[in-house]
Motif scaffolding. Structure first.
Motif, mmCIF file in Angstrom:
data_model
loop_
_atom_site.group_PDB
_atom_site.id
_atom_site.type_symbol
_atom_site.label_atom_id
_atom_site.label_comp_id
_atom_site.label_asym_id
_atom_site.label_seq_id
_atom_site.Cartn_x
_atom_site.Cartn_y
_atom_site.Cartn_z
ATOM 1 N N VAL A 11 -1.926 -11.766 -0.739
ATOM 2 C CA VAL A 11 -2.471 -12.247 -2.005
ATOM 3 C C VAL A 11 -3.850 -12.822 -1.702
ATOM 4 O O VAL A 11 -4.038 -13.534 -0.725
ATOM 5 C CB VAL A 11 -1.541 -13.318 -2.629
ATOM 6 N N SER A 12 -4.828 -12.515 -2.542
ATOM 7 C CA SER A 12 -6.209 -12.943 -2.300
ATOM 8 C C SER A 12 -6.343 -14.453 -2.441
ATOM 9 O O SER A 12 -5.566 -15.104 -3.144
ATOM 10 C CB SER A 12 -7.157 -12.243 -3.271
ATOM 11 N N ALA A 22 -6.873 -15.537 -6.036
ATOM 12 C CA ALA A 22 -5.619 -15.558 -6.791
ATOM 13 C C ALA A 22 -4.789 -16.785 -6.436
ATOM 14 O O ALA A 22 -4.158 -17.400 -7.305
ATOM 15 C CB ALA A 22 -4.820 -14.285 -6.539
ATOM 16 N N GLU A 77 -3.259 -10.627 -8.535
ATOM 17 C CA GLU A 77 -2.101 -9.847 -8.125
ATOM 18 C C GLU A 77 -0.921 -10.107 -9.064
ATOM 19 O O GLU A 77 -0.796 -11.177 -9.644
ATOM 20 C CB GLU A 77 -1.707 -10.204 -6.688
#
Length: 175
Positions: free
Chosen positions: A75-76, A79, A132
């Motif tokens: 997950v970034s 995010a 996401e």
């Protein structure tokens, strides 16, 4: 100055980290000042009855271990910061809901809410479709009113402790 900032962004992009906006960094510094240990202890523990808890949804408790697990799931960072904002602002609202206006912690929680509102302006450009799916689903769960069946009792100070720990994890490097 512009070239230096661009170089830092380029390096962070190469490293796979996403830089936080300058406004985000300033607001998180202000939040960190407000979330000092002495203030959390005084306003969220000493001014509450012994063993007092607030009912929150299961998803409203965001711990550093949750962030680590989501990071490992690719997950970034942007995010994760988006998720942290929604969880933390909701936690502060939950605490504030139980306080009468004359409570000694009322002004403190009001100041926290104002900082989160300002941070919300920074995140207003994000849409749930930009993050996401796992994060978007968690944010939907946090803001859904029907998820009360998955509630748990948490001490107000523990909510703010987690808020600060996760904030330091997410904003330590980019800010």
């Amino acid at each position: 100055m512009q070239q230096g900032y661009a170089a830092v962004l380029c390096v962070l992009t190469v490293l796979g980290l996403e830089a936080a906006a300058p406004g985000e960094c300033e607001l998180t510094r202000l939040l960190q000042d407000k979330l000092q240990y002495e203030m959390r202890l005084q306003y969220m523990k000493h001014y509450f009855p012994i063993d007092y808890t607030v009912q929150v949804q299961y998803e409203e408790v965001l711990r550093p271990s949750n962030i680590t697990r989501l990071r490992n799931g690719t997950v970034s960072e942007a995010a994760l910061r988006y998720l942290w904002f929604h969880v933390s602002s909701q936690a502060v609202l939950r605490i504030r809901e139980v306080l009468p206006e004359k409570h000694p912690s009322w002004k403190y929680t009001q100041e926290l809410c104002q900082l989160f509102d300002a941070l919300g302006e920074e995140y207003s450009k994000f849409r749930q479709t930009d993050v996401e799916a796992v994060v978007a689903d968690l944010v939907k769960l946090i803001h859904s009113a029907g998820a009360e069946s998955r509630s748990k009792a948490v001490r107000p100070k523990a909510l703010l402790d987690n808020c600060l720990k996760v904030m330091r994890m997410l904003y330590g490097v980019p800010c």
